[in-house]
Design an enzyme around this catalytic site. Structure first.
Site, short mmCIF file in Angstrom:
data_model
loop_
_atom_site.label_atom_id
_atom_site.label_comp_id
_atom_site.label_asym_id
_atom_site.label_seq_id
_atom_site.Cartn_x
_atom_site.Cartn_y
_atom_site.Cartn_z
CB SER A 51 -10.12 -19.84 -4.07
OG SER A 51 -9.43 -20.38 -5.15
CG HIS B 218 -11.28 -24.53 -3.42
ND1 HIS B 218 -11.90 -25.56 -3.53
CD2 HIS B 218 -11.31 -23.86 -4.68
CE1 HIS B 218 -12.56 -25.51 -4.73
NE2 HIS B 218 -12.06 -24.77 -5.63
CG ASP C 177 -9.56 -23.15 -7.66
OD1 ASP C 177 -10.50 -24.18 -7.86
OD2 ASP C 177 -9.62 -22.09 -6.95
CG MET D 85 -7.96 -23.63 -13.47
SD MET D 85 -8.08 -21.87 -13.73
CE MET D 85 -9.19 -21.50 -12.48
CG HIS E 89 -12.43 -27.16 -8.20
ND1 HIS E 89 -12.84 -25.94 -8.48
CD2 HIS E 89 -13.22 -27.96 -9.16
CE1 HIS E 89 -13.80 -25.93 -9.31
NE2 HIS E 89 -14.11 -27.22 -9.72
CG MET F 89 -12.09 -26.50 -12.66
SD MET F 89 -11.82 -24.61 -12.07
CE MET F 89 -10.57 -24.90 -11.02
CG MET G 107 -18.22 -24.77 -10.76
SD MET G 107 -16.81 -24.31 -9.73
CE MET G 107 -16.68 -22.70 -10.28
CG ASP H 183 -15.31 -22.77 -6.49
OD1 ASP H 183 -14.85 -21.56 -6.22
OD2 ASP H 183 -14.62 -23.58 -7.02
N GLY I 98 -17.47 -16.45 -6.59
CA GLY I 98 -18.14 -15.14 -6.21
C GLY I 98 -18.70 -15.18 -4.76
C1 DX5 Z 1 -12.84 -20.54 -10.27
C2 DX5 Z 1 -12.32 -21.36 -9.12
C3 DX5 Z 1 -12.73 -20.76 -8.04
C4 DX5 Z 1 -12.18 -19.42 -7.72
C5 DX5 Z 1 -13.02 -18.67 -6.74
O1 DX5 Z 1 -12.75 -21.20 -11.50
O2 DX5 Z 1 -12.86 -22.77 -9.21
O3 DX5 Z 1 -12.27 -21.61 -6.79
O4 DX5 Z 1 -10.79 -19.29 -7.47
O5 DX5 Z 1 -12.66 -17.42 -6.75
P1 DX5 Z 1 -13.47 -16.20 -5.95
O6 DX5 Z 1 -13.96 -16.38 -4.83
O7 DX5 Z 1 -12.67 -14.95 -6.17
O8 DX5 Z 1 -14.56 -16.45 -7.08
ZN ZN Z 2 -12.59 -24.08 -7.28
#
Ligand code: DX5
Ligand code: ZN
Length: 222
Positions: A15, A40, A42, A44, A73, A75, A144, A178, A180
């Site tokens: 990511s 990946h 992200d 937002m 992704h 969001m 998630m 996705d 942690g």
């Molecule tokens: C969270 C994102 C993830 C995040 C993952 O909102 O969708 O893709 O960046 O990051 P880690 O692997 O640090 O949890």
């Molecule tokens: Zn993500």
């Protein structure tokens, strides 16, 4: 269009949210050299999630410097209004949050018409039921394993059971997980049935991204 992800093939999708944005091109080159399968990306909007991140101009710039598939992704609320723009900017996969889609079947068709592979993401509390009538239209499902919005959060253990339930319901669907995901958590997600692994801090906190990616791949395979 990239090939449909195979449920039996392990893919590591670092990511970019955890990258050093002051040298994003170099970060992407290091991931590519290090053996990442996907990138990946992200997105937002400050509405679907309480944070803002990156969007179309950055995707366009990255598209020019990497041949890796870019795993976008979304969001965001009302994703339909931006699908064509993200596809044009260079997305290979487009994954929408099921909670943000009123006409999910239409949205999936729109993603395919735009030339991208289609995924649907479910927040940790969202039941699997909503997938039932769209599963054959999807290229993958993203579960998630944190509440979306931030990198570096802790893997939510109940998601392991959810992955196993989804794998039992649909033995041949590609499952992306996705949130942690790192060396300490990837094996449990893999054993439950996930095969595509997003990892932000799990890769970027390492001094050698290639070594971190190889370790994740090895742990996912065993
Ligand atoms: C969270 C994102 C993830 C995040 C993952 O909102 O969708 O893709 O960046 O990051 P880690 O692997 O640090 O949890
Ligand atoms: Zn993500």
């Amino acid at each position: 269009m990239i090939e449909k992800p195979d449920f039996q093939k392990i893919l590591i999708s670092p990511s970019l949210l955890s990258a050093n944005f002051s040298k994003l091109g170099e970060e992407v080159a290091a991931l590519e050299r290090g053996g990442a399968d996907w990138l990946h990306f992200d997105v937002m909007d400050g509405r679907f999630v309480p944070n803002l991140s990156i969007g179309i101009p950055i995707l366009e710039s990255l598209r020019k410097v990497t041949r890796l598939p870019i795993d976008v992704h979304l969001m965001i609320v009302e994703p339909d209004s931006l699908i064509d723009a993200f596809a044009k900017a260079g997305a290979d996969t487009l994954c929408v949050q099921i909670e943000a889609c009123t006409h999910l079947h239409r949205t999936i068709s729109h993603i395919h018409d735009a030339g991208c592979r289609a995924g649907v993401a479910l927040n940790p509390h969202t039941p699997l039921d909503g997938l039932k009538y769209v599963i054959d239209d999807l290229d993958f499902v993203l579960l998630m394993s944190v509440n979306p919005g931030f990198g570096g959060q802790r893997y939510i253990p109940s998601v392991t059971r959810k992955i196993a339930e989804l794998r039992a319901m649909y033995p041949e669907v590609a499952i992306e997980v996705d949130g942690g995901i790192k060396a300490a958590t990837i094996s449990e997600a893999a054993r439950a049935g996930a095969n595509i692994f997003v990892s932000g801090t799990g890769v970027f906190s390492a001094s050698d991204y290639g070594a971190a990616i190889s370790e994740l791949r090895m742990l996912a395979a065993h």
